[in-house]
Design a protein around this motif. Structure first.
Motif, short mmCIF file in Angstrom:
data_model
loop_
_atom_site.label_atom_id
_atom_site.label_comp_id
_atom_site.label_asym_id
_atom_site.label_seq_id
_atom_site.Cartn_x
_atom_site.Cartn_y
_atom_site.Cartn_z
N GLU A 81 0.73 -1.15 0.06
CA GLU A 81 -0.06 -0.17 0.00
C GLU A 81 0.83 1.09 0.03
OE1 GLU A 81 -2.19 1.35 3.82
OE2 GLU A 81 -3.96 0.97 2.50
N ILE A 82 2.04 1.10 0.62
CA ILE A 82 2.92 2.33 0.82
C ILE A 82 3.53 2.74 -0.37
CG2 ILE A 82 5.05 1.27 1.04
CD1 ILE A 82 5.53 3.07 3.63
N ARG A 83 3.61 1.60 -1.39
CA ARG A 83 4.07 1.99 -2.81
C ARG A 83 2.95 2.70 -3.79
NH1 ARG A 83 4.68 3.36 -7.09
NH2 ARG A 83 5.55 2.43 -9.10
N ARG A 100 8.94 11.42 1.37
CA ARG A 100 9.19 9.98 1.49
C ARG A 100 8.14 9.51 2.62
NH1 ARG A 100 13.15 12.84 6.33
NH2 ARG A 100 11.32 13.80 7.46
N PRO A 101 7.50 8.26 2.28
CA PRO A 101 6.64 7.64 3.12
C PRO A 101 7.01 7.01 4.32
CG PRO A 101 7.25 6.20 1.21
CD PRO A 101 8.05 7.62 1.22
N GLU A 102 8.41 6.94 4.42
CA GLU A 102 8.98 6.14 5.59
C GLU A 102 10.41 6.55 5.53
OE1 GLU A 102 9.89 1.89 5.26
OE2 GLU A 102 9.66 2.06 2.82
N GLN A 129 8.76 13.81 9.17
CA GLN A 129 7.58 13.74 8.62
C GLN A 129 7.50 12.97 7.34
OE1 GLN A 129 6.04 17.59 7.08
NE2 GLN A 129 4.08 17.44 7.88
N CYS A 130 6.45 12.10 7.34
CA CYS A 130 6.48 11.09 6.03
C CYS A 130 4.96 11.35 5.61
CB CYS A 130 6.44 9.71 6.54
SG CYS A 130 8.16 9.21 7.48
N TRP A 131 5.06 10.98 4.21
CA TRP A 131 3.65 11.45 3.54
C TRP A 131 3.25 10.24 2.63
CZ3 TRP A 131 2.34 16.60 3.33
CH2 TRP A 131 2.72 17.32 3.94
N ARG A 132 1.86 10.30 2.34
CA ARG A 132 1.22 9.45 1.38
C ARG A 132 0.38 10.21 0.83
NH1 ARG A 132 -2.16 6.05 5.88
NH2 ARG A 132 -3.50 7.92 6.46
N TYR A 133 -0.10 9.90 -0.59
CA TYR A 133 -0.81 10.43 -1.38
C TYR A 133 -2.00 9.62 -1.59
CZ TYR A 133 -3.74 13.36 -4.45
OH TYR A 133 -4.79 14.09 -4.91
N ARG A 140 -8.45 10.22 5.22
CA ARG A 140 -7.36 10.24 6.11
C ARG A 140 -6.18 11.19 5.89
NH1 ARG A 140 -5.52 4.07 6.88
NH2 ARG A 140 -4.96 4.09 4.66
N ARG A 141 -5.22 11.10 6.92
CA ARG A 141 -4.28 12.18 6.79
C ARG A 141 -3.27 11.81 5.80
NH1 ARG A 141 -1.41 12.15 10.53
NH2 ARG A 141 -2.23 10.73 11.83
N ARG A 142 -2.65 12.77 5.05
CA ARG A 142 -1.55 12.67 4.09
C ARG A 142 -0.28 12.67 4.89
NH1 ARG A 142 -4.56 15.45 -1.04
NH2 ARG A 142 -5.78 13.55 -1.53
N GLU A 143 0.01 13.23 5.96
CA GLU A 143 1.27 13.28 6.51
C GLU A 143 1.26 12.88 8.13
OE1 GLU A 143 -0.19 16.48 9.07
OE2 GLU A 143 1.89 15.35 9.03
N HIS A 144 2.48 12.29 8.53
CA HIS A 144 2.17 12.12 10.04
C HIS A 144 3.82 12.17 10.28
CE1 HIS A 144 2.82 7.48 9.97
NE2 HIS A 144 3.79 7.96 9.02
N TYR A 145 4.08 12.39 11.65
CA TYR A 145 5.70 12.38 12.01
C TYR A 145 5.88 10.96 12.71
CZ TYR A 145 6.03 17.21 11.31
OH TYR A 145 6.16 18.58 10.64
N1 LIG Z 1 3.48 5.87 5.20
C1 LIG Z 1 2.66 6.53 5.62
C2 LIG Z 1 2.71 8.06 5.59
C3 LIG Z 1 1.68 9.29 5.94
C4 LIG Z 1 0.75 8.70 6.58
BR1 LIG Z 1 -0.36 9.89 7.39
N2 LIG Z 1 0.54 7.22 6.90
C5 LIG Z 1 1.58 6.52 6.51
#
Ligand SMILES: Nc1ccc(Br)nc1
Length: 444
Positions: A81-83, A100-102, A129-133, A140-145
């Motif tokens: 999913e991360i990809r 970066r997602p991780e 901080q990591c991101w997903r689109y 859901r959120r698109r960024e978290h730390y």
């Molecule tokens: N990998 C990832 C990135 C951002 C969020 Br929010 N959740 C998972």
């Protein structure tokens, strides 16, 4: 100026409107992202302070990497999913890049870059901080730390035991106990041994793990279908799903035999947990494989025993990641700990910390022509290491008292003419109301 956007429609001439004034912009942050105004930032700083304190106690050094990386770092073909949710784009130099997602691939990149100059073992931590689109359909959120701790260069499960110990220390530090959360621990080598016994090729391993990780998220028939679609023979699927329901190490030993690495590692980890003093925090769970393709051995995840929340944190061994980037492999293990679920857990438990702004002094001139004097007092206190909120314009005393209360100031220092002429200021301790006049050079 051009018509439209931002111009007043009324016939009456209002104040001159700036040329090319824009429509009112959307003042909310981009979809799926958060602002951190002071109150939220205090909570975030409190959380990160605890991440850093635990990392320090464990002898880890802080590192960081760019939030923007080459997309190639995250292109993995295991169906993760991360990809699928990679926040990637082409930059103005036509390079394929990604937010970066991780953090782990960046760590691997830096370790390869530094190469032989690094003395092992490495114990590095980062908070990034990591991101997903993700299509906002899921809102859901698109960024978290994420807090990460990684140990590079240690092949033994003492490394995994150390990482889990650090997380236990963190939970205890913020008031979470073993009755609130636990860790499910497994080894992907169990799966590997099964696939090998069916002489299924290695490159299916990662794909199978990513599919198994969805076992509690999608119907079992879908899991079976996906396993078959990647090429697993039916009897291997059946045995695999059997193994995932094993409830204890001794039962696992009966099925796999006592010879394999998987059993030995898990036994060693549970025995180390005893010595570290966190046995009550961990349990064997054959169904946990985690969803990242690169794990190769022990995997673990922190969960809330009330079962209301998603995994709190997760990690494991990834001994082959460096070679996927063309480097020489090094034994490696680490974990990621996000900044969202843990806050939800603290709210659930009613133990969110009450964090108020802390300031020692508020300094105010009683007349406009004493503004300079007030600045002198503020500077003197600041040079002594005291925090000062300097009132920057003439305000009624009522306003000053209200602000003092709002910023939780400990002391109000008033600079008035009569006192100043004697080289003094008036000091009011706001908690007790006690008031006194103090010579400037005795103020501390
Ligand atoms: N990998 C990832 C990135 C951002 C969020 Br929010 N959740 C998972």
């Amino acid at each position: 100026g051009s018509g439209g956007g931002g111009y007043r429609s009324s016939a009456l001439a209002g104040p001159p409107v700036l040329e090319n004034s824009v429509q009112k912009i959307d003042v909310n942050p981009p979809k799926g992202t958060r602002d951190f105004p002071p109150e939220e930032m205090r909570l975030r700083n409190w959380l990160f302070h605890n991440f850093r304190e635990v990392s320090r106690l464990s002898g880890f050094e802080e590192v960081d990497y760019p939030v923007l990386e080459s997309e190639a770092l995250f292109i993995r073909k295991a169906g993760e999913e991360i990809r699928d949710q990679l926040y990637c784009f082409e930059d103005r130099g036509n390079r394929r890049v990604a937010l970066r997602p991780e953090l782990t691939p960046s760590l691997a990149r830096l370790v390869i870059q530094k190469g032989k100059s690094l003395s092992l073992p490495l114990k590095w931590f980062a908070i990034g901080q990591c991101w997903r689109y993700e299509r906002m359909t899921r809102g859901r959120r698109r960024e978290h730390y994420q807090w990460n701790m990684d140990i590079i260069g240690v092949p033994e499960v003492t490394a995994e035991a150390e990482l889990i110990s650090s997380i236990v220390t963190f939970f205890k530090k913020i008031g979470i106990s073993a009755s609130d959360v636990g860790f499910k621990v497994n080894s992907r080598k169990v799966l590997q041994e099964i696939l090998m016994s069916y002489s299924i090729s290695e490159n299916l391993f990662a794909k199978v793990c990513v599919i198994i990780d969805k076992i509690e998220k999608i119907p079992i028939d879908e899991i079976k279908k996906e396993l078959k679609s990647v090429g697993m023979p039916q009897e291997a699927v059946n045995e695999l799903l059997e193994v995932l329901s094993i409830k204890s190490l001794s039962e696992l030993e009966e099925i796999l035999g006592g010879a394999g690495e998987a059993i030995a590692e898990l036994k060693q980890l549970f025995s180390l947990a005893e010595k570290f003093g966190y046995s009550e925090w961990i349990q064997f769970d054959a169904s946990v494989v985690r969803g990242l393709a690169y794990y190769t051995g022990i995997v673990f995840e922190g969960f809330d025993r009330a079962g209301k929340l998603r995994a709190i944190c997760g990690g494991g061994r990834y001994d082959r990641l460096l070679s996927t980037f063309g480097g020489d492999d090094l034994p490696a293990c680490g974990f990621g700990f996000g900044d969202a679920v843990i806050i939800e857990l603290l709210k659930e438990k009613g133990i969110l910390p009450e964090l108020v702004p802390q300031i020692e002094n508020i300094v105010c001139a009683l007349d406009h022509d004493l503004q300079g004097a007030a600045a002198t007092v503020a500077t003197m206190l600041r040079e002594k290491g005291q925090s000062v909120d300097l009132v920057l314009e003439s305000k009624p005393l009522k306003w000053v008292f209200k602000r003092a209360a709002r910023i939780n100031a400990q002391r109000l220092i008033l600079v008035g003419n009569t006192e100043w002429k004697k080289g003094m200021v008036s000091v009011k301790i706001l908690s007790s109301g006690e008031q006194s006049e103090i010579k400037l050079d005795e103020l501390e």
